[in-house]
Design an enzyme around this catalytic site. Sequence first.
Site, PDB file in Angstrom:
ATOM      1  N   ASP A   7      58.726  47.749  47.107  1.00 23.46           N
ATOM      2  CA  ASP A   7      58.304  47.020  48.306  1.00 23.46           C
ATOM      3  C   ASP A   7      57.749  45.686  47.846  1.00 23.46           C
ATOM      4  OD1 ASP A   7      57.602  46.434  50.977  1.00 23.46           O
ATOM      5  OD2 ASP A   7      55.572  47.179  50.627  1.00 23.46           O
ATOM      6  N   GLU A  67      63.999  47.251  50.242  1.00 18.76           N
ATOM      7  CA  GLU A  67      64.349  46.914  51.613  1.00 18.76           C
ATOM      8  C   GLU A  67      65.001  45.541  51.657  1.00 18.76           C
ATOM      9  OE1 GLU A  67      61.190  49.346  54.379  1.00 18.76           O
ATOM     10  OE2 GLU A  67      60.840  47.223  54.039  1.00 18.76           O
ATOM     11  N   ASP A 139      51.202  49.641  50.172  1.00 21.73           N
ATOM     12  CA  ASP A 139      52.426  49.082  49.587  1.00 21.73           C
ATOM     13  C   ASP A 139      53.147  50.110  48.714  1.00 21.73           C
ATOM     14  OD1 ASP A 139      52.310  46.303  50.617  1.00 21.73           O
ATOM     15  OD2 ASP A 139      50.416  46.292  49.523  1.00 21.73           O
TER      16      ASP A 139
END
Length: 157
Positions: A7, A67, A139
């Site tokens: 992330d 992502e 996170d």
Amino acid sequence: MLILGLDPSLTCTGWGVVRSEGPRLSHVANGQIKTDGKAPLPDRLHHLHDAIFAVIQAYQPDRAAVEEVFVNKNPQSTLKLAHARGAVLAACGRASVPVAEHATRLVKKAVVGTGAAEKQQVQAMLKVLLPMAKVDGADAADALAVAIADAHLGFLR
């Protein structure tokens, strides 16, 4: 198979490693990498790159997942995210770890069952899917969700 979920963020990058054995998942490790907000951008990116590369060396994942970039209302925030993402992807490339990219909604759907899930719902499902994991912050939780989604999506392929 070991999967490294990432992330990326310029301020705090989350990472999480899960082991996938067919449909079974287990937690290996997770953490967060913070950069000094007062340091010059190149120094922050260098630190982030080296820290992710060290995680890769320590855990030897078979693949990584991140992502896809989303566009913020603030263009500067989007650029900072892109810089951090580039440092993380460069570390994976340096270590020859293949990287899969997944849309945020797909990650949420794979973990919770709906692409419109809230962060709290994702974190609640992490406790169900990885009950023994002690998660090192929001996170790191997001990174574990990315790894879990990649495992589920890989299993379905």
